[in-house]
Scaffold this motif. Sequence first.
Motif, PDB file in Angstrom:
ATOM      1  N   LYS A   1      13.666  30.095  13.969  1.00  0.00           N
ATOM      2  CA  LYS A   1      12.443  30.873  14.589  1.00  0.00           C
ATOM      3  C   LYS A   1      12.319  32.142  13.654  1.00  0.00           C
ATOM      4  O   LYS A   1      11.193  32.261  13.409  1.00  0.00           O
ATOM      5  CB  LYS A   1      12.856  31.467  16.073  1.00  0.00           C
ATOM      6  N   LEU A   2      13.374  32.786  13.361  1.00  0.00           N
ATOM      7  CA  LEU A   2      13.289  33.986  12.264  1.00  0.00           C
ATOM      8  C   LEU A   2      12.699  33.344  11.097  1.00  0.00           C
ATOM      9  O   LEU A   2      11.608  34.330  10.723  1.00  0.00           O
ATOM     10  CB  LEU A   2      14.550  34.385  12.145  1.00  0.00           C
ATOM     11  N   LEU A   3      12.827  32.360  10.543  1.00  0.00           N
ATOM     12  CA  LEU A   3      12.464  32.039   9.310  1.00  0.00           C
ATOM     13  C   LEU A   3      11.067  31.023   9.376  1.00  0.00           C
ATOM     14  O   LEU A   3      10.449  30.567   8.325  1.00  0.00           O
ATOM     15  CB  LEU A   3      13.500  31.202   8.707  1.00  0.00           C
ATOM     16  N   GLY A   4      10.771  30.832  10.606  1.00  0.00           N
ATOM     17  CA  GLY A   4       9.546  30.205  10.795  1.00  0.00           C
ATOM     18  C   GLY A   4       9.568  28.820  10.382  1.00  0.00           C
ATOM     19  O   GLY A   4       8.880  28.218   9.768  1.00  0.00           O
ATOM     20  N   TYR A   5      10.802  28.338  10.500  1.00  0.00           N
ATOM     21  CA  TYR A   5      11.185  26.826  10.183  1.00  0.00           C
ATOM     22  C   TYR A   5      10.704  25.675  11.092  1.00  0.00           C
ATOM     23  O   TYR A   5      10.907  25.946  12.075  1.00  0.00           O
ATOM     24  CB  TYR A   5      12.218  26.494   9.740  1.00  0.00           C
ATOM     25  N   SER A   6       9.911  24.811  10.529  1.00  0.00           N
ATOM     26  CA  SER A   6      10.198  23.626  11.584  1.00  0.00           C
ATOM     27  C   SER A   6      10.225  22.342  10.673  1.00  0.00           C
ATOM     28  O   SER A   6       9.757  22.584   9.419  1.00  0.00           O
ATOM     29  CB  SER A   6       9.032  23.528  12.374  1.00  0.00           C
ATOM     30  N   PRO A   7      10.824  21.342  10.905  1.00  0.00           N
ATOM     31  CA  PRO A   7      11.131  20.236  10.263  1.00  0.00           C
ATOM     32  C   PRO A   7       9.772  19.575   9.607  1.00  0.00           C
ATOM     33  O   PRO A   7       8.771  19.610  10.177  1.00  0.00           O
ATOM     34  CB  PRO A   7      11.984  19.156  10.840  1.00  0.00           C
ATOM     35  N   ASP A   8       9.959  19.092   8.324  1.00  0.00           N
ATOM     36  CA  ASP A   8       8.646  18.692   7.691  1.00  0.00           C
ATOM     37  C   ASP A   8       8.544  16.989   8.031  1.00  0.00           C
ATOM     38  O   ASP A   8       9.320  16.073   7.853  1.00  0.00           O
ATOM     39  CB  ASP A   8       8.785  18.696   6.260  1.00  0.00           C
ATOM     40  N   LYS A   9       7.366  16.861   8.690  1.00  0.00           N
ATOM     41  CA  LYS A   9       7.282  15.354   9.244  1.00  0.00           C
ATOM     42  C   LYS A   9       7.000  14.462   8.216  1.00  0.00           C
ATOM     43  O   LYS A   9       7.586  13.155   8.424  1.00  0.00           O
ATOM     44  CB  LYS A   9       5.903  15.362  10.042  1.00  0.00           C
ATOM     45  N   SER A  10       6.594  14.732   7.032  1.00  0.00           N
ATOM     46  CA  SER A  10       6.552  13.793   6.036  1.00  0.00           C
ATOM     47  C   SER A  10       7.868  13.328   5.638  1.00  0.00           C
ATOM     48  O   SER A  10       8.119  11.970   5.390  1.00  0.00           O
ATOM     49  CB  SER A  10       5.445  14.130   4.919  1.00  0.00           C
TER      50      SER A  10
ATOM     51  N   GLN B   1       0.386  25.264   6.152  1.00  0.00           N
ATOM     52  CA  GLN B   1       1.297  24.264   6.758  1.00  0.00           C
ATOM     53  C   GLN B   1       0.927  23.256   7.696  1.00  0.00           C
ATOM     54  O   GLN B   1       1.699  22.510   8.202  1.00  0.00           O
ATOM     55  CB  GLN B   1       1.903  25.407   7.694  1.00  0.00           C
ATOM     56  N   ASP B   2      -0.408  23.457   7.998  1.00  0.00           N
ATOM     57  CA  ASP B   2      -0.809  22.281   8.987  1.00  0.00           C
ATOM     58  C   ASP B   2      -1.480  21.084   8.418  1.00  0.00           C
ATOM     59  O   ASP B   2      -1.347  20.067   9.007  1.00  0.00           O
ATOM     60  CB  ASP B   2      -1.800  22.803   9.978  1.00  0.00           C
ATOM     61  N   CYS B   3      -2.261  21.376   7.381  1.00  0.00           N
ATOM     62  CA  CYS B   3      -3.117  20.338   6.768  1.00  0.00           C
ATOM     63  C   CYS B   3      -3.409  20.664   5.291  1.00  0.00           C
ATOM     64  O   CYS B   3      -3.302  21.774   4.928  1.00  0.00           O
ATOM     65  CB  CYS B   3      -4.345  20.230   7.648  1.00  0.00           C
ATOM     66  N   ASP B   4      -3.857  19.493   4.636  1.00  0.00           N
ATOM     67  CA  ASP B   4      -4.274  19.819   3.256  1.00  0.00           C
ATOM     68  C   ASP B   4      -6.108  19.929   2.945  1.00  0.00           C
ATOM     69  O   ASP B   4      -6.211  20.346   2.088  1.00  0.00           O
ATOM     70  CB  ASP B   4      -3.913  18.435   2.353  1.00  0.00           C
TER      71      ASP B   4
ATOM     72  N   ARG C   1       6.170  14.439  -1.760  1.00  0.00           N
ATOM     73  CA  ARG C   1       6.264  14.705  -3.333  1.00  0.00           C
ATOM     74  C   ARG C   1       5.016  15.869  -3.597  1.00  0.00           C
ATOM     75  O   ARG C   1       5.288  16.517  -4.236  1.00  0.00           O
ATOM     76  CB  ARG C   1       6.065  13.446  -3.970  1.00  0.00           C
ATOM     77  N   ARG C   2       3.858  15.419  -3.046  1.00  0.00           N
ATOM     78  CA  ARG C   2       2.703  16.295  -3.338  1.00  0.00           C
ATOM     79  C   ARG C   2       3.000  17.728  -2.692  1.00  0.00           C
ATOM     80  O   ARG C   2       2.205  18.787  -2.906  1.00  0.00           O
ATOM     81  CB  ARG C   2       1.379  15.689  -2.789  1.00  0.00           C
ATOM     82  N   LYS C   3       3.885  18.024  -1.945  1.00  0.00           N
ATOM     83  CA  LYS C   3       4.259  19.310  -1.259  1.00  0.00           C
ATOM     84  C   LYS C   3       2.964  19.572  -0.418  1.00  0.00           C
ATOM     85  O   LYS C   3       2.671  20.781  -0.137  1.00  0.00           O
ATOM     86  CB  LYS C   3       4.549  20.586  -2.250  1.00  0.00           C
ATOM     87  N   GLY C   4       2.426  18.553   0.201  1.00  0.00           N
ATOM     88  CA  GLY C   4       1.527  18.775   1.071  1.00  0.00           C
ATOM     89  C   GLY C   4       1.678  18.370   2.558  1.00  0.00           C
ATOM     90  O   GLY C   4       2.746  17.940   2.642  1.00  0.00           O
ATOM     91  N   THR C   5       0.700  18.208   3.232  1.00  0.00           N
ATOM     92  CA  THR C   5       1.076  17.817   4.788  1.00  0.00           C
ATOM     93  C   THR C   5       0.917  16.424   4.967  1.00  0.00           C
ATOM     94  O   THR C   5       1.118  15.681   5.704  1.00  0.00           O
ATOM     95  CB  THR C   5       0.353  18.613   5.931  1.00  0.00           C
ATOM     96  N   GLY C   6      -0.291  15.972   4.040  1.00  0.00           N
ATOM     97  CA  GLY C   6      -0.635  14.649   4.138  1.00  0.00           C
ATOM     98  C   GLY C   6      -1.582  14.533   5.253  1.00  0.00           C
ATOM     99  O   GLY C   6      -2.086  13.420   5.391  1.00  0.00           O
TER     100      GLY C   6
ATOM    101  N   SER D   1       0.803  -1.347  -0.031  1.00  0.00           N
ATOM    102  CA  SER D   1       0.117   0.082   0.037  1.00  0.00           C
ATOM    103  C   SER D   1       0.954   1.223  -0.040  1.00  0.00           C
ATOM    104  O   SER D   1       2.155   1.312   0.579  1.00  0.00           O
ATOM    105  CB  SER D   1      -0.763  -0.020   1.150  1.00  0.00           C
ATOM    106  N   PRO D   2       0.385   2.228  -0.610  1.00  0.00           N
ATOM    107  CA  PRO D   2       1.355   3.333  -0.973  1.00  0.00           C
ATOM    108  C   PRO D   2       1.927   4.186   0.349  1.00  0.00           C
ATOM    109  O   PRO D   2       0.984   4.012   1.369  1.00  0.00           O
ATOM    110  CB  PRO D   2       0.559   4.456  -1.707  1.00  0.00           C
ATOM    111  N   ASP D   3       3.090   4.722   0.365  1.00  0.00           N
ATOM    112  CA  ASP D   3       3.509   5.196   1.661  1.00  0.00           C
ATOM    113  C   ASP D   3       3.080   6.556   1.599  1.00  0.00           C
ATOM    114  O   ASP D   3       3.225   7.500   0.771  1.00  0.00           O
ATOM    115  CB  ASP D   3       4.923   5.124   1.652  1.00  0.00           C
ATOM    116  N   LYS D   4       2.084   6.835   2.763  1.00  0.00           N
ATOM    117  CA  LYS D   4       1.601   8.280   2.933  1.00  0.00           C
ATOM    118  C   LYS D   4       2.579   9.396   3.067  1.00  0.00           C
ATOM    119  O   LYS D   4       2.294  10.575   2.677  1.00  0.00           O
ATOM    120  CB  LYS D   4       0.502   8.181   3.912  1.00  0.00           C
TER     121      LYS D   4
END
Lengths: 339, 339
Positions: free
Chosen positions: B43-52, A124-127, A57-62, A48-51
């Motif tokens: 903090k300045l750049l509003g960065y946080s690591p991408d969880k996906s 940044q939080d959700c799609d 890839r989709r540049k979303g949050t998933g 099953s695809p890896d979310k």
Amino acid sequence: MTKNNRDKVAELAGVSSATVSRVYNNPDKVSQPRKKAVLDAAKLLGYSPDKSASALRRKGTGQISLVSIKKKKRTPYWGDFPTAKWFYTDVLNGIMDVVEDSMYRLNLKTLHSLDEIASINWKQDCDGAIFYDVVEQEEAAAVVAGCSVPAVISHNTSVFTECMRCSTNNYQGGEIAGRHLLDKGYEKPAYISYLPEMIRSNKERYDGFQGAFSHIEVPQILGEPGKKGGYEATKSLISEIRTGRIDALGVVNDLTAIGVIQCLQDEGLKPGRDIGLIAYDNMPLNYVLPFNLTSIDLRPDLLYREASCMLLDLMHSDYDSHKIVSRIVIPELVEGDSV
Amino acid sequence: MTKNNRDKVAELAGVSSATVSRVYNNPDKVSQPRKKAVLDAAKLLGYSPDKSASALRRKGTGQISLVSIKKKKRTPYWGDFPTAKWFYTDVLNGIMDVVEDSMYRLNLKTLHSLDEIASINWKQDCDGAIFYDVVEQEEAAAVVAGCSVPAVISHNTSVFTECMRCSTNNYQGGEIAGRHLLDKGYEKPAYISYLPEMIRSNKERYDGFQGAFSHIEVPQILGEPGKKGGYEATKSLISEIRTGRIDALGVVNDLTAIGVIQCLQDEGLKPGRDIGLIAYDNMPLNYVLPFNLTSIDLRPDLLYREASCMLLDLMHSDYDSHKIVSRIVIPELVEGDSV
DNA sequence: CTGTTAGCGCCTTCAC
DNA sequence: GTGAAGGCGCTAACAG
């Protein structure tokens, strides 16, 4: 074989990896035979695809957010009773059903004021987002104005024309309640409610109830919200109940019904024997009561399952060209022995 | 700037992107000054690591599962009352608090039998799991045997020595209840419960209660689970209550207390006036009752917040070398006017 | 309709 | 203690 490998699936199915991907994201764009081949291979290989990869890839949050808005203004609705908690588990189940086998995951979010909707960086939080228990125009408007990802609002939202929504139908629910009383031979009901002008759902429930009794006028007794109002409204009807001029009570919700029941009890009247009683919301009160209250269930699980499907559609299509869509879930009668 | 870009942060902080990454994953391995530079830049750049991306690279799922096991055998505990629903929202809030600012996300999972634990491919679904409302040895054992990712079980789990767990302390809860009665001047209590040999928490609650009244023996009246048992047990005590030989009742849980209350009501006795009454679980029944029931709250939110912290620790350390850890959350008294 | 290809943002060896 | 570089699994052009 446990390892998720899309290429293995592709090879086994005799297609390219892109086609495997399409099967999951754009099934319509793959021919039937290949689609089947891919699905078979996937099942065989436990693929099953890896979310995470998908989201990356989709540049979303998933993520899909279920957003609850804490609101002090809700007091008139429920008093200080934390009703929402009862629904919440059902709601989650409904949503999980559909989110689970999408490329997305569910994420829970609580807002403490309407203003937050505008200040959050949604992308940044959700799609996509589902807004829980939206009741007021003001809330719907805030979502439209402030939420920058696809969103659907639920569940008392039938009249909000400017955004995607999934609603219960309080009118029909009221009608079902009324019709049930009729079916059981009751003919002279009264309706106990509060603030119908302020709380639209209350008005709708009454209108539906009245609709079922089209040949007569159902008196609506208004009091304060909650059990105290229910108690006093019932008190004012006691003599009419005793004389048989009222043979049944429709109550706007279970919480108010608690007051009704306490009053009846104090008066030595038993629901189901001395008077018909039907309420609304199907809260798990029966265990606490000395009988089973007949009630209308708005089916939060179905409601939010529908909402999730809508959201997924919305997210899949081009978001800008969003024509507003609205879906309705019909409430259900839950029979007890109070009617 | 909204765009998450680790390289920008690295540049601004004057370090390499690998160092930025380390700051989030192995902070100990970065020197103080650089760490600070990175954090400031972030903090300045509003960065946080991408969880996906993180999950993808790490070859994990980025998910933490909250696992509920549906069990028919639970009937003796609660009857058919959907208690779980009540706790669930609190539980979720507790977990979300800590998961939200980790690299992980929460995921909800429902199992329909214990066997499923062994047949699931855990690694494919999540990187760690919290098992909700584990009560029986059998359940704990199934988790240990079948769950291949780090797991912690909660919340009636203090005696399960073979796995990570986070528990309430029913003994202390019972003791708190007893002591509260003592503080209020009650001296001759009885305790109403059921199946203490089968349901450990019930036994513990009584033991704690008895512990508070160390100088006397507290009679324990056993009946069937739920309100019927509560009703009958109380009925059997009525004459002793009337004669003042019993001046207070401890009840094993709120659900049972409902029966107790109905009986007292039928007998014209009012909790808080004619007799002290304290129960357990702090369910939202007060709205339904004609008074406020004093009860013990096991604080599901704190409990699962702790469980989440434990799990995160566990996931971060080397999983094989897991020395068993157990944490306890002390219940709280919630005062009403029934004592 | 289908295949090829180029990264998405990050973590982790591996050198230094 | 730090930087360089490869590749995780997937999707979205693009070209056929």
